[in-house]
Design a protein around this motif. Structure first.
Motif, short mmCIF file in Angstrom:
data_model
loop_
_atom_site.label_atom_id
_atom_site.label_comp_id
_atom_site.label_asym_id
_atom_site.label_seq_id
_atom_site.Cartn_x
_atom_site.Cartn_y
_atom_site.Cartn_z
N ARG A 1 0.85 -1.19 0.00
CA ARG A 1 0.00 0.00 0.00
C ARG A 1 0.90 1.25 0.00
O ARG A 1 1.85 1.31 0.78
CB ARG A 1 -0.86 0.07 1.27
CG ARG A 1 -1.64 -1.16 1.61
CD ARG A 1 -2.31 -0.98 2.98
NE ARG A 1 -2.95 -2.18 3.45
CZ ARG A 1 -2.35 -3.11 4.20
NH1 ARG A 1 -1.07 -2.96 4.55
NH2 ARG A 1 -3.00 -4.18 4.62
N PRO A 2 0.57 2.26 -0.81
CA PRO A 2 1.32 3.52 -0.73
C PRO A 2 0.71 4.39 0.37
O PRO A 2 -0.42 4.84 0.26
CB PRO A 2 1.10 4.14 -2.11
CG PRO A 2 -0.20 3.58 -2.58
CD PRO A 2 -0.43 2.27 -1.88
N THR A 3 1.44 4.57 1.46
CA THR A 3 0.89 5.32 2.60
C THR A 3 1.65 6.64 2.81
O THR A 3 2.79 6.79 2.36
CB THR A 3 0.96 4.49 3.90
OG1 THR A 3 2.33 4.19 4.18
CG2 THR A 3 0.19 3.19 3.77
N VAL A 4 0.99 7.57 3.47
CA VAL A 4 1.54 8.90 3.71
C VAL A 4 1.45 9.17 5.21
O VAL A 4 0.50 8.74 5.87
CB VAL A 4 0.74 9.98 2.93
CG1 VAL A 4 1.38 11.36 3.07
CG2 VAL A 4 0.63 9.59 1.46
N LYS A 5 2.45 9.88 5.73
CA LYS A 5 2.54 10.09 7.18
C LYS A 5 1.26 10.69 7.77
O LYS A 5 0.82 10.28 8.83
CB LYS A 5 3.74 11.01 7.47
CG LYS A 5 4.25 10.93 8.90
CD LYS A 5 5.64 11.49 9.06
CE LYS A 5 5.71 12.97 8.71
NZ LYS A 5 7.05 13.54 8.94
N ASP A 6 0.65 11.65 7.07
CA ASP A 6 -0.56 12.29 7.62
C ASP A 6 -1.87 11.60 7.16
O ASP A 6 -2.96 12.13 7.36
CB ASP A 6 -0.60 13.78 7.29
CG ASP A 6 -0.62 14.06 5.80
OD1 ASP A 6 -0.74 13.10 5.01
OD2 ASP A 6 -0.52 15.25 5.41
N ARG A 7 -1.73 10.41 6.55
CA ARG A 7 -2.88 9.58 6.13
C ARG A 7 -3.81 10.28 5.15
O ARG A 7 -5.02 10.01 5.10
CB ARG A 7 -3.69 9.11 7.36
CG ARG A 7 -2.90 8.20 8.27
CD ARG A 7 -3.66 7.91 9.55
NE ARG A 7 -2.84 7.19 10.50
CZ ARG A 7 -2.80 5.87 10.63
NH1 ARG A 7 -3.54 5.12 9.85
NH2 ARG A 7 -2.02 5.30 11.53
N ARG A 8 -3.28 11.17 4.34
CA ARG A 8 -4.06 11.84 3.30
C ARG A 8 -3.40 11.58 1.95
O ARG A 8 -2.17 11.48 1.88
CB ARG A 8 -4.11 13.36 3.55
CG ARG A 8 -4.69 13.76 4.92
CD ARG A 8 -6.20 13.97 4.83
NE ARG A 8 -6.82 13.95 6.15
CZ ARG A 8 -6.95 15.01 6.95
NH1 ARG A 8 -6.48 16.16 6.57
NH2 ARG A 8 -7.55 14.89 8.11
N PRO A 9 -4.18 11.52 0.88
CA PRO A 9 -3.58 11.31 -0.44
C PRO A 9 -2.66 12.46 -0.84
O PRO A 9 -2.67 13.53 -0.22
CB PRO A 9 -4.79 11.27 -1.38
CG PRO A 9 -5.96 11.00 -0.52
CD PRO A 9 -5.64 11.59 0.82
N ILE A 10 -1.87 12.22 -1.87
CA ILE A 10 -0.99 13.25 -2.44
C ILE A 10 -1.45 13.49 -3.88
O ILE A 10 -1.42 12.60 -4.72
CB ILE A 10 0.48 12.79 -2.43
CG1 ILE A 10 0.98 12.65 -0.98
CG2 ILE A 10 1.35 13.78 -3.20
CD1 ILE A 10 2.41 12.13 -0.86
#
Length: 344
Positions: A284-293
């Motif tokens: 899964r591509p995840t982001v530190k703040d749990r929001r899409p880029i």
């Protein structure tokens, strides 16, 4: 030379929901996919407005659920298939404290539409402290969704069955090989790390395993059970159980400790024999703040990225595909919370 409004690179939820926006708005496009299974295509397909560890919700949950249901109806109008499985999540409680916390949270305005106040006793599985039902939760028929949409793309000459070659892309001329385009959108998940235009974006891999099991005592067809992980029927007498989360073991093969973790987790509440028939994993591509880029390349104004959908890929992919489309076509600014620029 063939000219299109859009090229989409990537074949997960981001790419397919974006393709739906283009179909809905009569834009010409092609989507590049080698036909390998992406992380989206091995996902559970859970549609869930509640964080089931702490019984909280998240940003725009109700809007995202409503928008998804509308868009799946629109997709049904041209594929002829309904991919929404009405099988609400039942969260098994570990103890009385969890029951009390659920009831307390169900009185909060933003959670009252999601947390059912009536508890259920489930058949077959151990649930001494009963289970809470998540209203408005459901599942996506993942295999049906991907095969149905790719079948539609193929019939309508939208699908390019090959690996995208960055060396053949000339953004300043708006050409790729023998294609002319207005905009190109990269929806590549963890594949973005090989993309010379967006390799620096802040996505991190989170490896998830799930198992397909044969249960000796079957469960009800229209239920999704959650304790540590999700359990539900997938047809052919098999059940999905998973998925794990791992940010450390990032090699491209099955991790036996993850399989052990799943077998142990299932044994804790399923008291009968079962056999593991298949093991799958994805990143899964995840982001530190749990929001899409989401955003536009700072130099090439016809290059865009749509990534970082994480564990809520279906809801994020569907909802934010419209925001990206409006950003490109109508110059409506993106929410700061999802904009690529928030990391600069």
């Amino acid at each position: 030379m063939r000219n299109v409004d859009y090229i989409i690179v990537g074949d997960g939820y981001a790419g397919l929901f974006l393709a739906h926006q283009l179909i809905k708005n009569n834009k010409s496009f092609v989507i590049f996919s080698e036909g390998r299974k992406s992380a989206s295509q091995v996902s559970a397909g859970i549609i869930n407005p509640v964080v089931l560890k702490k019984f909280t919700t998240f940003w725009k949950a109700q809007e995202q659920i409503d928008f998804l249901k509308d868009n799946l109806k629109q997709i049904e109008s041209y594929t002829g298939e309904n991919y929404l499985i009405n099988a609400p999540i039942h969260r098994i409680f570990h103890d009385e404290n969890e029951q009390n916390l659920w009831l307390k949270k169900s009185g909060i305005e933003e959670l009252s539409h999601f947390l059912d106040k009536k508890f259920d006793r489930l058949n077959v599985v151990k649930n001494d402290f009963l289970a809470g039902k998540v209203n408005q939760s459901a599942r996506l028929n993942v295999n049906g969704f991907f095969s149905g949409l790719f079948s539609y793309f193929e019939k309508n000459d939208h699908w390019v069955k090959e690996k995208f070659d960055y060396t053949q892309l000339h953004p300043s001329e708006s050409t790729y090989k023998d294609l002319g385009f207005k905009n190109i959108i990269f929806c590549e998940g963890m594949g973005v790390k090989d993309n010379p235009y967006f390799s620096e974006i802040a996505v991190n891999p989170n490896k998830g395993h799930h198992i397909k099991v044969k249960l000796s005592q079957p469960l009800s067809e229209n239920i999704t059970i959650k304790k540590k992980h999700f359990l539900f029927p997938t047809g052919n007498g098999l059940y999905f159980y998973g998925g794990t989360y791992d940010r450390e073991q990032l090699h491209h093969h099955i991790d036996e400790s993850a399989v052990e973790q799943l077998v142990k987790g299932l044994s804790e509440f399923y008291p009968y024999d079962f056999e593991v028939e298949e093991v799958h994993f994805g990143f899964r591509p995840t982001v530190k703040d749990r929001r899409p880029i989401i955003g536009r390349h700072e130099t090439f104004r016809n290059l865009y990225v749509f990534n970082g959908l994480g564990a809520r890929g279906i809801l994020n992919g569907c909802y934010f595909s419209r925001d990206l489309f409006r950003f490109i076509e109508e110059d409506i600014p993106l929410h700061e919370e999802v904009s690529l620029n928030r990391f600069q």
